[in-house]
Design a protein around this motif. Sequence first.
Motif, PDB file in Angstrom:
ATOM      1  N   ARG A  12      39.370  47.133  60.357  1.00 55.84           N
ATOM      2  CA  ARG A  12      40.572  46.704  59.626  1.00 55.84           C
ATOM      3  C   ARG A  12      40.120  46.153  58.271  1.00 55.84           C
ATOM      4  O   ARG A  12      39.186  45.364  58.194  1.00 55.84           O
ATOM      5  N   THR A  13      40.766  46.616  57.225  1.00 53.10           N
ATOM      6  CA  THR A  13      40.546  46.066  55.886  1.00 53.10           C
ATOM      7  C   THR A  13      41.877  45.618  55.310  1.00 53.10           C
ATOM      8  O   THR A  13      42.852  46.358  55.344  1.00 53.10           O
ATOM      9  N   PHE A  14      41.885  44.391  54.835  1.00 54.65           N
ATOM     10  CA  PHE A  14      43.025  43.829  54.124  1.00 54.65           C
ATOM     11  C   PHE A  14      42.671  43.760  52.643  1.00 54.65           C
ATOM     12  O   PHE A  14      41.544  43.396  52.291  1.00 54.65           O
ATOM     13  N   VAL A  15      43.636  44.101  51.802  1.00 51.22           N
ATOM     14  CA  VAL A  15      43.449  44.007  50.352  1.00 51.22           C
ATOM     15  C   VAL A  15      44.619  43.201  49.813  1.00 51.22           C
ATOM     16  O   VAL A  15      45.776  43.493  50.119  1.00 51.22           O
ATOM     17  N   PHE A  16      44.301  42.183  49.024  1.00 48.33           N
ATOM     18  CA  PHE A  16      45.356  41.365  48.447  1.00 48.33           C
ATOM     19  C   PHE A  16      44.943  40.884  47.062  1.00 48.33           C
ATOM     20  O   PHE A  16      43.750  40.819  46.735  1.00 48.33           O
ATOM     21  N   ALA A  17      45.935  40.588  46.242  1.00 46.36           N
ATOM     22  CA  ALA A  17      45.701  40.132  44.877  1.00 46.36           C
ATOM     23  C   ALA A  17      46.065  38.661  44.756  1.00 46.36           C
ATOM     24  O   ALA A  17      47.047  38.203  45.351  1.00 46.36           O
ATOM     25  N   LEU A  18      45.249  37.933  43.988  1.00 46.33           N
ATOM     26  CA  LEU A  18      45.482  36.522  43.695  1.00 46.33           C
ATOM     27  C   LEU A  18      45.525  36.338  42.187  1.00 46.33           C
ATOM     28  O   LEU A  18      44.867  37.077  41.449  1.00 46.33           O
ATOM     29  N   ASP A  19      46.255  35.336  41.740  1.00 45.29           N
ATOM     30  CA  ASP A  19      46.246  35.002  40.319  1.00 45.29           C
ATOM     31  C   ASP A  19      44.825  34.682  39.885  1.00 45.29           C
ATOM     32  O   ASP A  19      44.065  34.032  40.615  1.00 45.29           O
ATOM     33  N   LYS A  20      44.449  35.134  38.701  1.00 43.15           N
ATOM     34  CA  LYS A  20      43.098  34.884  38.172  1.00 43.15           C
ATOM     35  C   LYS A  20      42.798  33.395  38.094  1.00 43.15           C
ATOM     36  O   LYS A  20      41.664  32.983  38.312  1.00 43.15           O
ATOM     37  N   GLU A  21      43.814  32.574  37.798  1.00 41.75           N
ATOM     38  CA  GLU A  21      43.596  31.124  37.706  1.00 41.75           C
ATOM     39  C   GLU A  21      43.062  30.571  39.023  1.00 41.75           C
ATOM     40  O   GLU A  21      42.256  29.656  39.035  1.00 41.75           O
ATOM     41  N   ILE A  22      43.508  31.131  40.129  1.00 44.93           N
ATOM     42  CA  ILE A  22      43.030  30.708  41.446  1.00 44.93           C
ATOM     43  C   ILE A  22      41.688  31.358  41.753  1.00 44.93           C
ATOM     44  O   ILE A  22      40.733  30.707  42.156  1.00 44.93           O
ATOM     45  N   SER A  23      41.598  32.649  41.520  1.00 48.94           N
ATOM     46  CA  SER A  23      40.411  33.416  41.882  1.00 48.94           C
ATOM     47  C   SER A  23      39.171  33.030  41.071  1.00 48.94           C
ATOM     48  O   SER A  23      38.063  33.036  41.597  1.00 48.94           O
ATOM     49  N   ASN A  24      39.352  32.690  39.801  1.00 48.83           N
ATOM     50  CA  ASN A  24      38.207  32.402  38.922  1.00 48.83           C
ATOM     51  C   ASN A  24      37.329  31.252  39.401  1.00 48.83           C
ATOM     52  O   ASN A  24      36.134  31.240  39.134  1.00 48.83           O
ATOM     53  N   VAL A  25      37.909  30.278  40.087  1.00 53.63           N
ATOM     54  CA  VAL A  25      37.130  29.113  40.512  1.00 53.63           C
ATOM     55  C   VAL A  25      36.654  29.200  41.961  1.00 53.63           C
ATOM     56  O   VAL A  25      35.959  28.305  42.440  1.00 53.63           O
ATOM     57  N   LEU A  26      37.021  30.283  42.645  1.00 48.85           N
ATOM     58  CA  LEU A  26      36.646  30.409  44.051  1.00 48.85           C
ATOM     59  C   LEU A  26      35.143  30.571  44.226  1.00 48.85           C
ATOM     60  O   LEU A  26      34.504  31.333  43.511  1.00 48.85           O
ATOM     61  N   GLU A  27      34.619  29.854  45.222  1.00 47.81           N
ATOM     62  CA  GLU A  27      33.207  29.978  45.573  1.00 47.81           C
ATOM     63  C   GLU A  27      33.014  30.535  46.980  1.00 47.81           C
ATOM     64  O   GLU A  27      31.962  31.063  47.290  1.00 47.81           O
ATOM     65  N   SER A  28      34.054  30.382  47.829  1.00 45.96           N
ATOM     66  CA  SER A  28      33.912  30.875  49.198  1.00 45.96           C
ATOM     67  C   SER A  28      35.270  31.207  49.797  1.00 45.96           C
ATOM     68  O   SER A  28      36.310  30.756  49.327  1.00 45.96           O
TER      69      SER A  28
END
Length: 195
Positions: A158-174
């Motif tokens: 199973r593969t899930f693909v989803f989009a997040l706002d760059k403002e949220i995604s840019n700071v993600l570490e894990s």
Amino acid sequence: MTDFKPLLALVLFMSLLSGCNKETNDNKPSASPQELQTVPGNRSIEFERIASEKILPANFHEIAFERKTTPLFQYVVRKAVDQSQLEEAWNLYGFKNNLPNIDLNKKDVLFLGLQESGSCPYTLKNIERSPDDKTITVPFTVSISGQNSVCTSDATPRTFVFALDKEISNVLESVVIVQSEVETSIPLENEPLNK
């Protein structure tokens, strides 16, 4: 003297049957984002569902992040921040349909590949962000059809693909994946996809 063995066997049998009668959420109204939180202090975030298919990269077992303790779940998580990374990840996971049109100036795309029971597929209802904004938690729930369904222990893709706002995604570490009530923290690195 009365023999209580048949009565004891009946009580034991009835208690086992009552444990198998689980209700599903199919007939219940949807919970609000606040009710879906799994970690205190986390906040639900908006995300755009792009795809969910029964596929995984051909070399899944070679490139997957594997838990060090049981259960030894494996995951392939990739983030695409531009068109070339999106195309590369789309092909890596083996999607056959056309690549969706996503505004990559505003959104980043996360691919999350795992294995699920063939009879009880996962659903993704919410994604949560940690108070420090560096982690998202992706809790998977099981779709059970019928009240007495039993999930098989097979491992299907199973593969899930989803989009997040760059403002949220840019700071993600894990990314913390919650599967079968077990949390697994996966570092979010943009590794070369053709590893």
